[in-house]
Design an enzyme around this catalytic site. Structure first.
Site, PDB file in Angstrom:
ATOM      1  N   PHE A 111     -19.362 -15.819   8.961  1.00  0.00           N
ATOM      2  CA  PHE A 111     -19.058 -16.804   7.811  1.00  0.00           C
ATOM      3  C   PHE A 111     -19.077 -15.744   6.524  1.00  0.00           C
ATOM      4  O   PHE A 111     -20.048 -15.004   6.328  1.00  0.00           O
ATOM      5  CB  PHE A 111     -20.299 -17.601   7.585  1.00  0.00           C
ATOM      6  CG  PHE A 111     -20.125 -18.870   6.782  1.00  0.00           C
ATOM      7  CD1 PHE A 111     -19.404 -20.010   7.112  1.00  0.00           C
ATOM      8  CD2 PHE A 111     -20.446 -18.610   5.509  1.00  0.00           C
ATOM      9  CE1 PHE A 111     -19.301 -21.038   6.345  1.00  0.00           C
ATOM     10  CE2 PHE A 111     -20.439 -19.728   4.622  1.00  0.00           C
ATOM     11  CZ  PHE A 111     -19.826 -20.885   4.882  1.00  0.00           C
ATOM     12  N   ASP A 182     -27.894 -14.980  12.287  1.00  0.00           N
ATOM     13  CA  ASP A 182     -27.766 -16.202  11.536  1.00  0.00           C
ATOM     14  C   ASP A 182     -27.696 -17.166  12.339  1.00  0.00           C
ATOM     15  O   ASP A 182     -26.799 -17.289  13.231  1.00  0.00           O
ATOM     16  CB  ASP A 182     -26.605 -16.021  10.746  1.00  0.00           C
ATOM     17  CG  ASP A 182     -26.542 -17.051   9.620  1.00  0.00           C
ATOM     18  OD1 ASP A 182     -26.925 -17.886   9.774  1.00  0.00           O
ATOM     19  OD2 ASP A 182     -26.068 -16.927   8.350  1.00  0.00           O
ATOM     20  N   TYR A 207     -29.309 -27.911   6.290  1.00  0.00           N
ATOM     21  CA  TYR A 207     -28.585 -29.155   5.830  1.00  0.00           C
ATOM     22  C   TYR A 207     -27.522 -29.310   6.835  1.00  0.00           C
ATOM     23  O   TYR A 207     -26.825 -30.363   6.764  1.00  0.00           O
ATOM     24  CB  TYR A 207     -27.949 -29.086   4.478  1.00  0.00           C
ATOM     25  CG  TYR A 207     -27.092 -27.704   4.324  1.00  0.00           C
ATOM     26  CD1 TYR A 207     -25.745 -27.441   4.995  1.00  0.00           C
ATOM     27  CD2 TYR A 207     -27.782 -26.701   3.668  1.00  0.00           C
ATOM     28  CE1 TYR A 207     -25.204 -26.414   4.620  1.00  0.00           C
ATOM     29  CE2 TYR A 207     -27.012 -25.402   3.464  1.00  0.00           C
ATOM     30  CZ  TYR A 207     -25.713 -25.274   3.948  1.00  0.00           C
ATOM     31  OH  TYR A 207     -25.075 -24.173   3.732  1.00  0.00           O
ATOM     32  N   LYS A 208     -27.172 -28.574   7.734  1.00  0.00           N
ATOM     33  CA  LYS A 208     -26.368 -28.946   8.921  1.00  0.00           C
ATOM     34  C   LYS A 208     -27.043 -29.553  10.170  1.00  0.00           C
ATOM     35  O   LYS A 208     -26.914 -30.757   9.782  1.00  0.00           O
ATOM     36  CB  LYS A 208     -25.718 -27.618   9.520  1.00  0.00           C
ATOM     37  CG  LYS A 208     -24.811 -26.588   8.387  1.00  0.00           C
ATOM     38  CD  LYS A 208     -24.330 -25.430   8.703  1.00  0.00           C
ATOM     39  CE  LYS A 208     -23.617 -24.876   7.636  1.00  0.00           C
ATOM     40  NZ  LYS A 208     -23.601 -23.343   7.597  1.00  0.00           N
ATOM     41  N   ARG A 354     -11.998 -29.343  13.044  1.00  0.00           N
ATOM     42  CA  ARG A 354     -13.337 -28.954  13.619  1.00  0.00           C
ATOM     43  C   ARG A 354     -14.065 -30.186  13.799  1.00  0.00           C
ATOM     44  O   ARG A 354     -14.202 -30.966  12.724  1.00  0.00           O
ATOM     45  CB  ARG A 354     -14.129 -28.004  12.463  1.00  0.00           C
ATOM     46  CG  ARG A 354     -15.182 -27.548  13.079  1.00  0.00           C
ATOM     47  CD  ARG A 354     -15.739 -26.221  12.056  1.00  0.00           C
ATOM     48  NE  ARG A 354     -16.206 -26.923  10.869  1.00  0.00           N
ATOM     49  CZ  ARG A 354     -17.114 -26.246  10.056  1.00  0.00           C
ATOM     50  NH1 ARG A 354     -17.606 -25.003  10.462  1.00  0.00           N
ATOM     51  NH2 ARG A 354     -17.634 -27.022   9.068  1.00  0.00           N
TER      52      ARG A 354
HETATM   53  C1  LIG Z   1     -23.312 -22.722   6.161  1.00  0.00           C
HETATM   54  C2  LIG Z   1     -23.454 -21.165   6.254  1.00  0.00           C
HETATM   55  C3  LIG Z   1     -23.729 -20.344   5.058  1.00  0.00           C
HETATM   56  C4  LIG Z   1     -23.911 -21.189   3.808  1.00  0.00           C
HETATM   57  O1  LIG Z   1     -24.822 -20.405   2.718  1.00  0.00           O
HETATM   58  P1  LIG Z   1     -25.412 -21.325   1.691  1.00  0.00           P
HETATM   59  O2  LIG Z   1     -26.113 -20.261   0.944  1.00  0.00           O
HETATM   60  O3  LIG Z   1     -26.455 -22.215   2.217  1.00  0.00           O
HETATM   61  O4  LIG Z   1     -24.371 -22.240   1.040  1.00  0.00           O
HETATM   62  C5  LIG Z   1     -23.870 -19.127   5.329  1.00  0.00           C
HETATM   63  N1  LIG Z   1     -23.770 -18.611   6.334  1.00  0.00           N
HETATM   64  C6  LIG Z   1     -23.517 -19.242   7.513  1.00  0.00           C
HETATM   65  C7  LIG Z   1     -23.045 -18.319   8.732  1.00  0.00           C
HETATM   66  C8  LIG Z   1     -23.288 -20.418   7.400  1.00  0.00           C
HETATM   67  O5  LIG Z   1     -22.824 -21.178   8.591  1.00  0.00           O
END
Ligand SMILES: *Cc1c(COP(=O)(O)O)cnc(C)c1O
Length: 395
Positions: A111, A182, A207-208, A354
């Site tokens: 990400f 992660d 939050y996911k 998705r």
């Molecule tokens: C959703 C996601 C994020 C988002 O990070 P935030 O700081 O919570 O906005 C970061 N890394 C990964 C791998 C994600 O899937």
């Protein structure tokens, strides 16, 4: 209680929600729980609530609830901040553990925020660190003795492709590198055994799949044997051994508490606490079986109905997290047309539609109904309406 548990969520009538991998729905009882925190605890108790309502212990107490879903022992997970911050924190601590090495290894499937945080940290340290991002398939071979830290997201946010945590962690350890996972798209999505794979750190958001609500606090795990030696780069007062001693020098807590930074988001934690109730008694192996049944059915239905969509996720269910992606050149417009018809997924550039599968509140009837609407939108070209071309800020 078996799956699904639709009764535990506020799901608008007539809507099929296939985006719980991005923002989980509102759990029933969460709003009332937040209201109690606001009105009775904050309103009634004021500052006393830090003690009387247990606010100060919430990050740890809720961290323990998340720990149960990722195979982490009690006391090894701290919550707070956002995932990007927790990535920075884990990476900075990991680099300190290998001071003679200069390479951070991630991959092109990660990400972007994780990669941006690594780049920012490299610039701040300014000691010649290098971020390497090979293709995900090549990452195992790129783990060499130059590598200080391997930092990967287990489930690819675009394709759902999954890394083998056990094998990659072993490889990292074999060359003396530190491993950070992660788990943003893993926690509550697939069974995780973070203690079993012996990785030093894991991070994730709530939050996911965990349904903690927009802006819900992130989590960070540190392997228990390391906790007392980790050097926190974000040395906030609530990670101090004795915050209210108000000492001028930083002395980290001798527990996972040292990964806390500042004042926790109490209302968000109250929402997350209520959301975690929906996970009580969920067997992650059973959830995985339900998730794969839903996604296999979805792939079969969509491929049979829509030859112009190309599967962009691994076909082997064992290699896939809890989402399915299809590539379609007009994917953005097609997704807007779907959302207009009550099927909510999302779009990731350049051409990925998705769909997330969340067995807590989805069943096969939902999947088949969604496939029927996808068939209409794609085969009848309903996405061609100009109103579906207008790009919103969030896709
Ligand atoms: C959703 C996601 C994020 C988002 O990070 P935030 O700081 O919570 O906005 C970061 N890394 C990964 C791998 C994600 O899937």
């Amino acid at each position: 209680m078996s799956l699904p548990r639709k009764d535990l969520f506020e799901l608008p009538e007539g809507l099929i929600y296939l985006d719980g991998n991005s923002l989980g729905p509102l759990p029933k009882g969460a709003a009332a729980r937040a209201m109690r925190t606001i009105e009775q605890e904050w309103g009634g108790e004021l500052i006393r609530a830090w003690n009387t309502a247990g606010w100060m212990d919430m990050p740890k107490r809720i961290g323990d609830r998340i720990a149960g879903l990722i195979g982490a022992p009690h006391g090894s997970v701290a919550t707070g901040d956002t995932l990007s911050i927790k990535v920075y924190q884990a990476l900075a601590a990991a680099l300190k553990m290998r001071p003679e090495r200069r390479v951070i290894l991630s991959d092109k499937g990660n990400f972007p925020s994780d990669l941006y945080m690594a780049q920012g940290l490299i610039d701040t340290i300014d000691k010649g660190y290098e971020l390497r991002t090979p293709e995900p398939e090549a990452v195992a071979d790129a783990i060499t003795e130059e590598v200080a830290v391997v930092m990967l997201t287990q489930v690819d946010y675009r394709s759902g492709r999954m890394h083998d945590m056990q094998a990659i962690t072993q490889k990292a350890h074999a060359v003396g590198a530190v491993m950070i996972w992660d788990l943003a798209h893993s926690a509550g999505a697939v069974p995780v055994d973070i203690a079993g794979c012996e990785a030093e750190f894991a991070v994730g958001c709530s939050y996911k799949y965990l349904n903690g609500g927009p802006g819900a606090p992130a989590f960070i795990y540190a392997r228990p044997d390391l906790v007392e030696s980790i050097q926190p780069a974000l040395a906030g007062w609530l990670g101090h051994a004795s915050p209210f001693a108000m000492e001028l020098g930083y002395r980290p807590a001798m527990s996972t508490e040292r990964l806390r930074v500042g004042t926790p988001p109490i209302v968000q934690l109250a929402l997350l606490d209520a959301a975690m109730d929906a996970w009580e008694g969920v067997d992650m192996q059973a959830l995985r079986a339900a998730s794969l049944a839903l996604s296999e059915r979805f792939i079969a239905e969509v491929e049979a109905r829509c030859p112009s969509l190309t599967l962009a996720s691994p076909r082997d269910p064992g290699q896939r997290g809890s989402q399915v992606s299809f590539a379609f050149e007009q994917g953005y417009a097609a997704m807007q047309a779907l959302i207009d018809r009550g099927v909510i997924g999302d779009f990731r550039a350049p051409d990925i539609m998705r769909f997330g599968f969340t067995p807590l509140y989805l069943d096969e009837g939902d999947v088949v109904a969604a496939a029927e609407i996808i068939e209409q939108v794609i085969n009848q070209g309903l996405w061609q309406d100009p109103k579906y071309q207008v790009k919103s800020r969030v896709t």
